[in-house]
Design an enzyme around this catalytic site. Structure first.
Site: not given
Length: 266
Positions: A142, A155
């Site tokens: 990401s 995350y």
């Protein structure tokens, strides 16, 4: 990007980017194995592929469990005899909270799915590809694996770790004819970004979406299909000299120095 005669294995293939990738690989001739915990979503993705004339298999699995990972690899080999492309994609966003308030159990869960799940996929698929003398792996990281995203410590940590795993594995298997790369999506129009919008402003999630999209140079969220196209490119022979790399797909946000916030997730 021709995948005729090849086999593509996709974790998290029931929804979002994973489903778009499954459909994309199949439309280009690949036989597809869709792996997901969500049986209804996984079967639905396989149903789409089959209705479009493709060949697909669904396997229900928890990517954090070694036995399940061994099982999806075995079932793919039993059905199709090879794994040419592995999209190691399953992941979760967790919750939104500052690091000093973040729930420990949630942190463990995010790391289990996003890091251990990716590791186990590599652990069990790479030996197959090494024995074949060929293969391409794409891991989903990401933009949160490249920059900070306040309020999402688990995350962010997990997606940084995916890039580290990608680079390490790529160097280890390059001489075996196997390539390993990562994609780094920014905000993509899938369930995940809308879940974050709702967590940040339950009363008006659309306002969060509008604010996020206004900060993206392209002026919109990316689509699952756009990320799937990048995954397929990195899995194809067109990318034969690319390994150990990470490719950003975020509408230009990082490149133009856009303000970093907890919107920076796939």
């Amino acid at each position: 990007m021709d995948f005729q005669g090849k086999v593509a294995l996709i974790t998290g293939g029931g929804n979002g980017i994973g489903r778009a990738a499954a459909i994309g690989f199949a439309s280009r001739g690949a036989r597809v194995v869709v792996v997901d915990r969500d049986e209804a979503a996984g079967e639905a993705a396989v149903g789409i592929v089959r209705r479009q004339g493709g060949d697909a298999l669904f396997v229900a699995a928890d990517v954090t469990q070694s036995a399940d990972v061994r099982s999806y690899v075995k079932l793919a080999l039993d059905r199709y005899g090879a794994i040419d492309c592995f999209y190691n994609n399953a992941g979760i966003e967790g919750s939104v909270a500052p690091t000093h308030q973040y729930d420990e159990d949630m942190f463990d869960r995010v790391m289990a799915v996003n890091v251990k799940g990716v590791f186990l996929g590599l652990r069990h698929v790479l030996p197959v590809m090494i024995e074949q003398g060929r293969g391409a792996v794409v891991n989903t990281s990401s933009v949160a694996g490249l920059v900070a995203s306040p309020g999402m410590p688990a995350y962010v940590a997990s997606k940084h770790a995916v890039i580290g795993l990608t680079r390490t594995a790529a160097g280890e298997v390059a001489r075996s004819g196997v390539r390993v790369n990562a994609v780094c999506p920014g905000p993509i129009d899938t369930r995940m970004i809308h879940s974050l919008e709702a967590m940040l402003n339950p009363g008006d999630p659309a306002a969060v979406g509008s604010r996020y999209q206004s900060a993206i140079p392209l002026g919109r969220y990316g689509t699952a299909g756009e990320v799937a196209n990048l995954v397929m490119f990195l899995s194809s022979d067109l990318a034969s000299n690319i390994t150990g790399a990470h490719y950003v797909c975020d509408g230009g946000r990082i490149a133009t120095g856009g303000a970093v916030s907890n919107s920076l997730v796939r």
